[in-house]
Design an enzyme around this catalytic site. Structure first.
Site, mmCIF file in Angstrom:
data_model
loop_
_atom_site.group_PDB
_atom_site.id
_atom_site.type_symbol
_atom_site.label_atom_id
_atom_site.label_comp_id
_atom_site.label_asym_id
_atom_site.label_seq_id
_atom_site.Cartn_x
_atom_site.Cartn_y
_atom_site.Cartn_z
ATOM 1 N N MET A 47 0.839 -1.202 0.000
ATOM 2 C CA MET A 47 0.000 0.000 0.000
ATOM 3 C C MET A 47 0.876 1.255 0.000
ATOM 4 S SD MET A 47 -3.463 -0.913 2.003
ATOM 5 C CE MET A 47 -2.914 -0.549 3.647
ATOM 6 N N TYR B 268 4.126 4.035 0.784
ATOM 7 C CA TYR B 268 4.797 4.755 1.869
ATOM 8 C C TYR B 268 5.921 3.881 2.438
ATOM 9 C CZ TYR B 268 5.158 8.888 4.674
ATOM 10 O OH TYR B 268 5.605 10.069 5.204
ATOM 11 N N HIS C 265 9.366 -2.771 3.528
ATOM 12 C CA HIS C 265 8.954 -2.972 2.130
ATOM 13 C C HIS C 265 10.164 -3.303 1.259
ATOM 14 C CE1 HIS C 265 5.634 -0.207 3.541
ATOM 15 N NE2 HIS C 265 4.921 -1.154 2.964
#
Ligand code: PAF
Length: 281
Positions: free
Chosen positions: A30, A32, A37
């Site tokens: 998703m 940001y 990540h």
């Protein structure tokens, strides 16, 4: 790295890669981005010929009073990070691209999805399963990479993939933590200075339970009480949503640690709802 915004172009590109005999690893996100990540993208890079990163704040997994509108977004920075971490394709669609106005098909794993986070977020995992199904269908990915921080999400997706014979392998990646132990999360930006100072106690509490297990403790209630006592002293700004000792695979609550077990929690700290988990044995 190419950026694609339409489902049709994503599907065509992935079909072409498969035709050329190339494998695909998908990293659903998703956005940001933080180091957690990046670790998913790095893992994906080791698994397959092509890495597809999806960046989509999925409206259907947010409840009506949750932070969909204010969820942090920074597509330019995210695009740079995805390219730096070896993504071949960034898929960044608008909601209308993935959900037709009269979309009415859902994928759900109702029992597992109603436990733990599902108690206070009743539609959350239905939204996650549905959007991941769409991404799996469009990419026909050989691998899909998820962080272990969202352990319940990963266990549910593994069950969905097993039950429905999706031809994708779910790959889990260890939680990335700040130096003080706080699990990295896009929502950590919501924390005030004092909340951020206390927040690592969430992990320290879970790790304390793990230590007790390594010393021979097997009773869930003893472990839970020990963590709650610690949090009462050291995490005064935290409001407990849940703290449970669970079967790591099917997520059911355990009284005794007799199978592979985890401790999972959600703690509300001001505007941020923080989740974490640890493998106990
Ligand atoms: O873990 C997330 O960021 C989301 O739940 C996911 C898997 C990208 C689905 O929207």
């Amino acid at each position: 790295m190419q950026t694609i915004n339409t489902a049709k172009s994503l599907s065509e590109q992935c079909r072409q890669w498969h035709k050329e005999g190339l494998t695909i690893a998908l990293v659903p996100t998703m956005g940001y981005y933080h180091a957690g990540h990046a670790s998913l993208m790095d893992k994906a890079r080791t698994l397959a010929d092509k890495v597809v990163v999806s960046l989509f704040v999925n409206p259907t997994q947010f409840g009506p009073n949750e932070d969909y509108a204010s969820y942090p977004r920074d597509i330019d920075r995210d695009t740079k990070i995805a390219a730096e971490h070896g993504a071949d394709l960034l898929f960044a669609p608008e909601p209308s691209e993935l959900y037709a106005p009269n979309a009415s098909t859902w994928v759900e794993v109702p029992e597992m999805g109603s436990l733990l986070c599902g108690v206070t977020r009743p539609i959350h995992f239905r939204g996650v399963c549905t959007v991941c199904t769409k991404l799996f269908m469009l990419t026909q990915a050989d691998y899909a990479v998820f962080g272990n921080k969202d352990w319940q999400q990963q266990a549910i997706l593994r069950r969905m993939v097993r039950d429905l014979f999706y031809p994708v392998q779910i790959v889990g990646v260890p939680i990335v933590r700040a130096e003080d132990g706080l699990a990295l999360s896009s929502r950590n930006v919501y924390l005030t200075e004092e909340e951020r100072r206390q927040a690592p106690e969430i992990f320290r509490g879970l790790d304390y339970a793990r230590q007790l297990v390594s010393q021979g403790e097997t009773k869930a209630s003893v472990l839970r009480d020990a963590v709650l006592r610690r949090w009462a002293a050291k995490l005064p700004l935290g409001r407990l949503d849940y703290l449970q000792v669970i079967d790591s695979e099917n997520l059911t609550q355990l009284d005794q640690i007799t199978v592979p077990a985890s401790m999972a929690c959600a703690v509300q700290m001001g505007k941020a709802r923080l989740i974490d988990n640890i493998r106990l044995n």
